[in-house]
Design a protein around this motif. Structure first.
Motif, PDB file in Angstrom:
ATOM      1  N   ILE A 143      -2.935  10.275 -13.445  1.00 20.42           N
ATOM      2  CA  ILE A 143      -2.189  11.431 -12.807  1.00 20.42           C
ATOM      3  C   ILE A 143      -0.901  11.913 -13.854  1.00 20.42           C
ATOM      4  N   ARG A 144      -0.316  10.949 -14.214  1.00 22.92           N
ATOM      5  CA  ARG A 144       1.010  11.224 -15.164  1.00 22.92           C
ATOM      6  C   ARG A 144       0.508  11.647 -16.544  1.00 22.92           C
ATOM      7  N   GLU A 145      -0.407  11.107 -17.080  1.00 26.07           N
ATOM      8  CA  GLU A 145      -0.616  11.500 -18.255  1.00 26.07           C
ATOM      9  C   GLU A 145      -2.004  12.393 -18.685  1.00 26.07           C
ATOM     10  N   GLY A 146      -2.973  11.737 -17.896  1.00 24.92           N
ATOM     11  CA  GLY A 146      -4.327  12.604 -18.015  1.00 24.92           C
ATOM     12  C   GLY A 146      -4.366  13.700 -17.534  1.00 24.92           C
ATOM     13  N   PHE A 147      -3.606  14.067 -16.227  1.00 26.56           N
ATOM     14  CA  PHE A 147      -3.677  15.379 -15.736  1.00 26.56           C
ATOM     15  C   PHE A 147      -2.237  16.158 -15.885  1.00 26.56           C
ATOM     16  N   SER A 148      -1.619  15.800 -16.884  1.00 29.04           N
ATOM     17  CA  SER A 148      -0.071  16.482 -17.116  1.00 29.04           C
ATOM     18  C   SER A 148      -0.263  17.877 -17.218  1.00 29.04           C
ATOM     19  N   GLY A 149      -1.415  18.576 -17.607  1.00 24.56           N
ATOM     20  CA  GLY A 149      -1.262  19.870 -17.822  1.00 24.56           C
ATOM     21  C   GLY A 149      -1.913  20.609 -16.466  1.00 24.56           C
ATOM     22  N   ASP A 150      -2.301  19.958 -15.460  1.00 29.89           N
ATOM     23  CA  ASP A 150      -2.743  20.531 -14.237  1.00 29.89           C
ATOM     24  C   ASP A 150      -1.640  20.727 -13.237  1.00 29.89           C
ATOM     25  N   LYS A 151      -1.937  21.703 -12.250  1.00 29.71           N
ATOM     26  CA  LYS A 151      -1.242  21.524 -10.940  1.00 29.71           C
ATOM     27  C   LYS A 151      -2.041  20.882  -9.989  1.00 29.71           C
ATOM     28  N   ILE A 152      -1.361  19.821  -9.502  1.00 29.42           N
ATOM     29  CA  ILE A 152      -2.459  18.767  -8.568  1.00 29.42           C
ATOM     30  C   ILE A 152      -2.326  19.210  -7.194  1.00 29.42           C
ATOM     31  N   ASP A 153      -3.756  19.493  -6.407  1.00 30.81           N
ATOM     32  CA  ASP A 153      -3.656  20.231  -5.380  1.00 30.81           C
ATOM     33  C   ASP A 153      -3.501  18.993  -4.193  1.00 30.81           C
ATOM     34  N   GLY A 154      -4.127  17.987  -4.741  1.00 25.82           N
ATOM     35  CA  GLY A 154      -4.158  16.617  -3.833  1.00 25.82           C
ATOM     36  C   GLY A 154      -4.975  15.726  -4.292  1.00 25.82           C
ATOM     37  N   PHE A 155      -5.032  14.661  -3.438  1.00 25.84           N
ATOM     38  CA  PHE A 155      -5.895  13.520  -3.815  1.00 25.84           C
ATOM     39  C   PHE A 155      -6.266  12.958  -2.403  1.00 25.84           C
ATOM     40  N   SER A 156      -7.429  12.019  -2.551  1.00 23.51           N
ATOM     41  CA  SER A 156      -7.871  11.378  -1.497  1.00 23.51           C
ATOM     42  C   SER A 156      -8.662  10.151  -1.721  1.00 23.51           C
ATOM     43  N   GLY A 157      -8.436   9.218  -1.163  1.00 22.26           N
ATOM     44  CA  GLY A 157      -9.113   7.927  -1.707  1.00 22.26           C
ATOM     45  C   GLY A 157      -9.039   6.605  -0.669  1.00 22.26           C
ATOM     46  N   ILE A 158      -9.833   5.742  -1.396  1.00 22.65           N
ATOM     47  CA  ILE A 158      -9.631   4.069  -0.614  1.00 22.65           C
ATOM     48  C   ILE A 158      -8.921   3.552  -1.558  1.00 22.65           C
ATOM     49  N   ILE A 159      -7.582   3.299  -1.071  1.00 25.30           N
ATOM     50  CA  ILE A 159      -6.745   2.486  -1.963  1.00 25.30           C
ATOM     51  C   ILE A 159      -6.382   1.392  -1.443  1.00 25.30           C
ATOM     52  N   ASN A 160      -7.048   0.608  -0.360  1.00 22.87           N
ATOM     53  CA  ASN A 160      -6.797  -0.692   0.059  1.00 22.87           C
ATOM     54  C   ASN A 160      -8.004  -1.409   0.010  1.00 22.87           C
ATOM     55  N   GLY A 161      -7.998  -2.524  -0.921  1.00 22.01           N
ATOM     56  CA  GLY A 161      -9.284  -3.176  -0.916  1.00 22.01           C
ATOM     57  C   GLY A 161      -9.615  -4.213   0.359  1.00 22.01           C
ATOM     58  N   THR A 162      -8.664  -4.720   0.920  1.00 22.54           N
ATOM     59  CA  THR A 162      -8.732  -5.576   2.064  1.00 22.54           C
ATOM     60  C   THR A 162      -9.229  -4.588   3.181  1.00 22.54           C
ATOM     61  N   GLY A 163      -8.725  -3.400   3.508  1.00 22.13           N
ATOM     62  CA  GLY A 163      -9.312  -2.775   4.495  1.00 22.13           C
ATOM     63  C   GLY A 163     -10.704  -2.190   4.384  1.00 22.13           C
ATOM     64  N   ASN A 164     -11.048  -1.850   2.932  1.00 20.73           N
ATOM     65  CA  ASN A 164     -12.455  -1.371   2.530  1.00 20.73           C
ATOM     66  C   ASN A 164     -13.508  -2.589   2.412  1.00 20.73           C
ATOM     67  N   TYR A 165     -12.833  -3.964   2.338  1.00 16.07           N
ATOM     68  CA  TYR A 165     -13.797  -5.030   2.490  1.00 16.07           C
ATOM     69  C   TYR A 165     -14.119  -5.293   3.988  1.00 16.07           C
ATOM     70  N   ILE A 166     -13.127  -4.997   4.902  1.00  8.46           N
ATOM     71  CA  ILE A 166     -13.150  -5.393   6.173  1.00  8.46           C
ATOM     72  C   ILE A 166     -14.295  -4.468   6.716  1.00  8.46           C
ATOM     73  N   LEU A 167     -13.999  -3.057   6.545  1.00 11.25           N
ATOM     74  CA  LEU A 167     -15.020  -1.987   6.915  1.00 11.25           C
ATOM     75  C   LEU A 167     -16.355  -1.973   6.509  1.00 11.25           C
ATOM     76  N   SER A 168     -16.730  -2.542   5.182  1.00 11.48           N
ATOM     77  CA  SER A 168     -17.946  -2.627   4.577  1.00 11.48           C
ATOM     78  C   SER A 168     -18.655  -3.998   4.929  1.00 11.48           C
ATOM     79  N   ALA A 169     -17.727  -5.023   5.598  1.00 12.19           N
ATOM     80  CA  ALA A 169     -18.672  -6.140   6.047  1.00 12.19           C
ATOM     81  C   ALA A 169     -18.739  -5.800   7.396  1.00 12.19           C
ATOM     82  N   MET A 170     -18.118  -5.039   8.191  1.00 16.14           N
ATOM     83  CA  MET A 170     -18.588  -4.670   9.654  1.00 16.14           C
ATOM     84  C   MET A 170     -19.818  -3.721   9.660  1.00 16.14           C
ATOM     85  N   THR A 171     -19.748  -3.165   8.584  1.00 16.80           N
ATOM     86  CA  THR A 171     -20.932  -1.880   8.406  1.00 16.80           C
ATOM     87  C   THR A 171     -22.136  -2.580   8.023  1.00 16.80           C
ATOM     88  N   ASN A 172     -22.220  -3.419   7.044  1.00 21.04           N
ATOM     89  CA  ASN A 172     -23.271  -3.790   6.355  1.00 21.04           C
ATOM     90  C   ASN A 172     -23.654  -5.246   6.689  1.00 21.04           C
TER      91      ASN A 172
END
Ligand code: HSE
Length: 435
Positions: A143-172
């Motif tokens: 974000i800071r260097e790779g996209f330094s020429g862009d106007k950033i409109d937003g971001f969306s993501g999975i940024i907690n490994g534990t939460g994703n581990y739990i949801l993946s295990a519950m699903t799969n």
């Protein structure tokens, strides 16, 4: 020219142990690549450390962080204790003494961003915090260097490994929530207090850091909307699946005409989307820039070695600058401090998205028509409907409606009315859909 970079390491827990191991195992490759000898000369810990696969013969171990702070030969303080108590003192004192600082401490940066960044900008020491978001994914640099020429409109993501581990295990694997959490803890993914993971707080810490970088502003952590995954039931995973979705814990921020949105909540994502395929403790963050378009960064979001990789990358960057007696050309948040204005996050009631609404109806084979009438009167229109084929012990049945894009305040207004109707067996379950 400085060629020996001396590290003081505070904390020999999951990440600290990974950093010590990496610096010793990869010393040769780091030396060849950078010309630098980077060594931990002193480490502070109150935990046992003799089981670690680290040679401590040249590392002085102490139980007092002050010993490291007061050691004049140390160039870089690496703070891996976590939390906002002693860690805050270490970081501020180190900057005050002109030492460089590397940390993975997202809670500290999110809750005290003004104070910490103000100290970082004001110090002759340099600052690295790549490991605070996304584990081994270099998302701060993206974000800071790779996209330094862009106007950033937003971001969306999975940024907690534990939460994703739990949801993946519950699903799969149909693992229950408690067992999945225990597995994530055993693998070293969870926070010391795992409620931070499951209640969305850890994701929220990371969202604030990314918002500050992406939007070049300072934000108030308390203005973020935060909802964790403890309310996700197996029936929601099943019904979402039938409708073509997976449930993920998302951290999301947008720069909209209405203002800055910032939120953390479980969300339905389409099964064929990239986010849906992110499993276990992996993280993925999509950043949208006005020229680069949509990008996706993916990798191990938690755990000892991936997080150590990010910490060591910061140490090396600082080492490179110190070795040429230079100043870092990249400011900690990518802009001069005086341009970082405090900005507001709009209340979640103001957002517009699609919604998964599950109605648990007493003794009825059909969704009572009042429900759609009330929703429609409040400008909430339906795009998909599903009846569960499971009936619970009280003989009530779940029905799901997926709405078209609607205003959250209209949805909430409708749900307040519907929840008070006599045929409702339990409160409506609302999960946002990420379109
Ligand atoms: N507890 C955090 C997670 C560690 O599970 O993502 C990495 O920040």
């Amino acid at each position: 020219m400085k060629k020996n970079i001396k590290i003081g390491l505070c904390g020999l827990g999951t990440v600290g142990a990974g950093v010590a191991t990496l610096l010793q195992k990869n010393a040769q490759i780091i030396q060849t690549r950078t010309g630098l000898d980077i060594n931990i000369v002193q480490a502070a810990t109150i935990d046992p450390y003799d089981h670690l696969d680290v040679d401590f013969s040249n590392i002085k171990v102490t139980d007092s962080v002050d010993d490291i702070l007061n050691n004049p030969e140390i160039d870089v303080m690496v703070e891996l204790i976590g939390g906002t108590g002693i860690a805050k003192k270490i970081v501020l004192d180190a900057f005050d003494k002109g030492k460089s600082v590397v940390t993975a401490n997202k809670a500290l940066l999110a809750k005290h961003s003004q104070e910490i960044f103000s100290a970082a900008y004001g110090s002759k020491g340099l600052f690295g915090y790549e490991a605070s978001v996304g584990g081994g994914i270099p998302i701060i640099r993206n974000i800071r260097e790779g996209f330094s020429g862009d106007k950033i409109d937003g971001f969306s993501g999975i940024i907690n490994g534990t939460g994703n581990y739990i949801l993946s295990a519950m699903t799969n694997e149909r693992t229950d929530f408690k067992t999945a959490l225990k597995q994530a803890q055993d693998k070293g993914y969870a926070e010391a207090d795992p409620t931070f993971d499951i209640e969305g707080i850890d994701t929220a810490h990371k969202v604030i850091i990314l918002m500050e970088l992406a939007f070049n502003a300072l934000f108030d952590f308390d203005q973020l909307y935060i909802e964790g995954i403890t309310g996700i039931e197996p029936i929601d995973i099943d019904l979402a699946d039938e409708l073509g979705y997976r449930i993920k814990l998302l951290g999301k921020a947008l720069n909209t005409e209405r203002g800055f949105e910032g939120r953390v909540h479980p969300a339905l994502v389409k099964k064929d989307s990239m986010l849906a395929s992110v499993q276990g403790a992996f993280n993925a963050i999509s950043v949208f820039g006005n020229f680069v378009g949509h990008t996706m960064s993916y990798g191990a979001g938690a755990g000892s070695f991936p997080t150590a990789s990010a910490v060591v990358a910061d140490i090396i960057e600082i080492g490179r600058v110190l070795s040429i007696d230079g100043a870092n050309s990249v400011q900690p948040l990518g802009v001069p401090f005086e341009r970082l204005k405090k900005m507001e996050i709009i209340p979640v009631e103001e957002i517009e998205t699609e919604y998964y609404l599950r109605f648990n109806i007493k003794n009825n084979n059909q969704l009572p028509p009042e429900i759609e009438n009330i929703l429609s009167k409040n400008h909430v229109n339906i795009q998909q409907e599903l009846k569960s084929n499971q009936t619970d012990a009280e003989n009530s049945t779940s029905f799901v409606l997926i709405t078209q894009t609607a205003k959250e305040k209209d949805v909430r207004e409708s749900l307040k009315i519907i929840n008070s109707l006599p045929f409702m067996a339990s409160p409506i379950k609302l999960i946002r859909v990420d379109p």
